[in-house]
Every structure is written in structure tokens, then in C-alpha cells.
Motif scaffolding. Sequence first.
Motif, short mmCIF file in Angstrom:
data_model
loop_
_atom_site.label_atom_id
_atom_site.label_comp_id
_atom_site.label_asym_id
_atom_site.label_seq_id
_atom_site.Cartn_x
_atom_site.Cartn_y
_atom_site.Cartn_z
N ALA A 119 39.16 35.18 35.33
CA ALA A 119 40.08 35.34 36.46
C ALA A 119 40.52 33.98 36.99
CB ALA A 119 39.42 36.16 37.56
N ILE A 120 39.59 33.04 37.05
CA ILE A 120 39.92 31.69 37.52
C ILE A 120 40.82 30.99 36.52
CG2 ILE A 120 38.96 29.43 38.09
CD1 ILE A 120 36.44 30.94 39.09
N ALA A 121 40.46 31.07 35.24
CA ALA A 121 41.25 30.41 34.20
C ALA A 121 42.68 30.96 34.14
CB ALA A 121 40.58 30.58 32.85
N GLN A 122 42.85 32.23 34.45
CA GLN A 122 44.18 32.84 34.45
C GLN A 122 44.95 32.58 35.75
OE1 GLN A 122 43.71 37.02 33.63
NE2 GLN A 122 43.09 36.70 31.51
N LEU A 123 44.29 31.87 36.68
CA LEU A 123 44.88 31.59 37.99
C LEU A 123 45.29 32.87 38.71
CD1 LEU A 123 47.04 28.42 37.20
CD2 LEU A 123 44.79 28.53 38.29
N GLN A 124 44.44 33.87 38.61
CA GLN A 124 44.65 35.09 39.38
C GLN A 124 44.49 34.77 40.87
OE1 GLN A 124 42.15 38.33 38.11
NE2 GLN A 124 42.76 38.15 35.97
N PRO A 125 45.00 35.63 41.75
CA PRO A 125 44.84 35.40 43.19
C PRO A 125 43.38 35.15 43.56
CG PRO A 125 46.34 37.22 42.81
CD PRO A 125 45.77 36.86 41.47
N ILE A 126 43.16 34.22 44.47
CA ILE A 126 41.79 33.82 44.82
C ILE A 126 40.96 35.01 45.27
CG2 ILE A 126 40.44 32.45 46.46
CD1 ILE A 126 42.61 30.33 46.34
N ARG A 127 41.58 36.00 45.89
CA ARG A 127 40.83 37.16 46.38
C ARG A 127 40.15 37.91 45.24
NH1 ARG A 127 46.22 38.75 46.32
NH2 ARG A 127 46.67 40.68 45.17
N THR A 128 40.62 37.72 44.00
CA THR A 128 40.03 38.44 42.86
C THR A 128 38.82 37.71 42.28
OG1 THR A 128 41.36 37.34 41.12
CG2 THR A 128 42.36 39.22 42.25
N TRP A 129 38.58 36.49 42.70
CA TRP A 129 37.52 35.70 42.08
C TRP A 129 36.13 36.22 42.42
CZ3 TRP A 129 39.30 29.87 42.68
CH2 TRP A 129 40.55 29.73 42.05
N ASN A 130 35.98 36.76 43.64
CA ASN A 130 34.66 37.19 44.08
C ASN A 130 34.59 38.66 44.50
OD1 ASN A 130 33.23 34.61 43.89
ND2 ASN A 130 34.61 33.94 45.54
N SER A 131 35.63 39.42 44.23
CA SER A 131 35.65 40.84 44.59
C SER A 131 36.08 41.67 43.40
CB SER A 131 36.60 41.09 45.77
OG SER A 131 36.81 42.48 45.95
N LEU A 132 35.20 42.56 42.96
CA LEU A 132 35.55 43.43 41.84
C LEU A 132 36.64 44.42 42.24
CD1 LEU A 132 32.04 44.20 40.29
CD2 LEU A 132 33.65 42.38 39.71
N LEU A 133 36.62 44.87 43.48
CA LEU A 133 37.65 45.78 43.96
C LEU A 133 39.01 45.09 43.92
CD1 LEU A 133 38.60 48.42 45.27
CD2 LEU A 133 38.09 47.39 47.50
N GLU A 134 39.09 43.86 44.44
CA GLU A 134 40.36 43.15 44.44
C GLU A 134 40.82 42.83 43.01
OE1 GLU A 134 42.40 42.64 46.78
OE2 GLU A 134 41.17 43.30 48.46
N ARG A 135 39.88 42.61 42.12
CA ARG A 135 40.21 42.36 40.72
C ARG A 135 40.89 43.60 40.13
NH1 ARG A 135 35.20 39.59 37.86
NH2 ARG A 135 35.50 38.19 39.65
N GLN A 136 40.36 44.78 40.47
CA GLN A 136 40.94 46.02 39.95
C GLN A 136 42.30 46.30 40.58
OE1 GLN A 136 38.44 49.83 39.78
NE2 GLN A 136 38.57 48.93 37.72
N LEU A 137 42.43 46.04 41.84
CA LEU A 137 43.72 46.24 42.50
C LEU A 137 44.78 45.28 41.94
CD1 LEU A 137 42.53 46.77 46.20
CD2 LEU A 137 43.32 48.51 44.57
N TRP A 138 44.36 44.09 41.52
CA TRP A 138 45.29 43.16 40.89
C TRP A 138 45.80 43.73 39.56
CZ3 TRP A 138 48.76 39.71 41.18
CH2 TRP A 138 49.07 38.87 40.11
#
Length: 404
Positions: A119-138
Motif C-alpha cells: 500500500a505504501i509502495a503504491q502510494l495509496q492514501p495514507i489512511r489505508t496504511w494502518n486500517s484494513l477497513l480503509e484499505r478495503q474501501l479504497w
Amino acid sequence: MKKFLAATFLLVMVLAIGFFIFAPSIFEKQTNMIDGKPLPEITAEAQTLHDSLMIVDLHSDTLLWKRKITDSVDYGHVDLQRMQQGNVGLQIFSSVTKTPKNQNYDSNSAETDNITMLAIAQLQPIRTWNSLLERQLWHATKLDRAVAASDGAMVAISTPSHVDGLAMARTRPEKPIGVMFSAEGLQTLEGKRENLDTLYDSGMRMAGLVHFFDNELAGSMHGEEKGGLTDFGRQIVRDMEDKGMIVDIAHSSHETVADILKIARRPVVSSHGGVQAVCGVNRNLTDEEIKGVAATGGLIGLGYWDGAMCDTDPKSVAKAAKHIRDLVGIQHIALGGDFDGAVTTRFDTSGIVHITQALMEAGFTETEIRAVMGENALRVLQQGLIPLKDLPKQAVEQTSETGQ
């Protein structure tokens, strides 16, 4: 000294920029591969039949990767152009949010995670780095954006009427492709029942409870404990059925599968995998589990990688389909390729005609092939996406009896 520091800083910046630009695609090219082994020439008869099919695939992990579904690339397994080439009518895209280090089929801890660095390497939104829920919503947002960018070539599917409309639209020259959102593990709920509402509102209509590790809901076939449903897991299964979200038993431990099948009131699916009778790896279904899924009116989605079939030959998929047909009936077979799921296959989604031809060569009738390639999946989606409160009273009584 200042010149040296400036040059060093510039070099670090260039390397960092290069990493973020190139590393994600390089990693994927080494992860989602085609094995290059020989494939038979497609006959005119097979191609003609294939072009007339409504093809549904229950599982792809393309949302995990940095590229857009609308981008045409020469690596990985799935993108819009290749779905069009393969005559795919509906693709379910799953969200992978966490995988353990040294991932394997036998035993994995829930303490480590590979996806955070991705997620970090892909430069996803910072909120996705430490939240599995936010990762899924992304991932849900990525799918929504792909639909919007497709200029009508893809349409979102979240209701039975959407399924009906897609089937009609596929008879017209433009032939839009339906896409639906699902989950590979509900560790994304982060222990909160109300987060299921959030995921439903994001468009999610199918979910597996677990992935490669045990979580708060259930035991994974690849976890350390491999237990059954927890009380929280039982509640979430009930909530999913009430909402019209399809329960996926892929990756579940045998105990979890048994627990889900005991309480199921709606069709249950195994979105991607195989059967023990053809390939005896632990993640594949036993005959009793196949019978249990069939008893709910559900489906077994067959994959194309060696972990599901013990090789990548399309003939093995036909062999697994034959076993299920002979055991419980043709109506319980579907496709679940696991494309872009960190697997190696013989072909990408543009070559799914090889499954059609393998079924023909195995003696399946045209009616049976149409069922396997998509009609069974359409039926279960039409049934499973209806919220329980909207089912006729008689149907509710029947589903309650099934779950007893």
C-alpha cells in the motif's frame, strides 16, 4: 561538502521516485504470471459456442495492484480489454487487504502483513496504511472509478435487477461487462458489526470470512488454530444473509465450513478453488462439503492455478467439473479463476475459451457448458442479492428450514 550533500539528496530522491514508479509493476510481473506451457488450438466450433455464452467469474484480485482495470497492459491476468477479448460478461473483483509473510497453505500467523508495504509502495492514501477497513474501501473506490472511466463498457452490479439488466444488455452489440465487489476475508470489520453496513454501502455483495490466517470471525484452512465460527462470525453470517450479501467459504477451515453450512439460510459459494477428489490440497472441498454447498443451492467456483487443480491444464478444470456434476448436479458448478491472485496460470482472461473447449472435449453438452460458464452464477446472484426481508414469505420459511 554542500555539493556532496546536495548530490546525495538528489540521488536519494531519484531512487525513491524510481521505486514508487516502477517497483509495484515489477513486483506484479513476478507474481501474476502465465506459465507458457502449450495450449491446444481453439476449434471454430468451440469459439462459436464461447462467443455465445454469458460468462461469469466469481473471483479476481486485480484491485490489489496499482494498475487500473481500464489500462491495457501486457502482464497480469485481467483488464478491460482482455475481459472483452475473453467474452467475460460479469467479473467479481475481490479485495485483498492482508497477507502473512512466508504465506503457505498449511499454517500462517495473523501477526504479520505484506500488504501494508504494498500500500505504501503504491502510494495509496495514507489512511489505508494502518486500517484494513480503509484499505478495503479504497478498493471499492478503485472499482467505482474504473466503471466511471470505462464509458459504459463496465457497469456496477449490486442488485438482482442489475443482474437481469446485464443479461439483457449482453444481447446487444455493446455488450457491457458487469463488475461486482467482494472481500477476501472480513478482518476488515476490525471487530465492529456496524462496519458491515459500511462495506455494504460501498457496493460489497459477497465476502469470504477469512483469508490465509485465522481472524475474529472464524478459522482459516491456512491458519494456526483452524477452528470454526466464533460468536461474532455467526452474527456476521446472519447479517450478511439478511442484507443480501453472499457468504463465501473459500479459504475457510473445514470446521468453519461445517459451521456455516449448518446455519446457512441462503445459497453459499466457494468462490475459487477445487475439489479434493481431483487435487488433494487442504484448501479444496471434500465430497461432503460439496454436498453441503449444494444443499444450500450454492456454487463451487473452479480455479485455474496449480493450487486448485494440481496443474494448470484446462482439462483438469473439466475433470473437477465432471466430479461435481456427477456428485451433486451440473447446477452447482461455476468459474472462479483467482486471476491476479498471486498465482501462475496457463492463460489470462482473454483465453478463457480454453475452458469452454476443455468442457466440450470432456463430453459436456451445450446446455451444461452454458450452466457452468455463467448461467448457474447468474441464478445464485439473483437469489442471493435479495435482502431477506424482501423475499416472499414462503421463500423465507424455506431458507429458515435449510439453515436449521
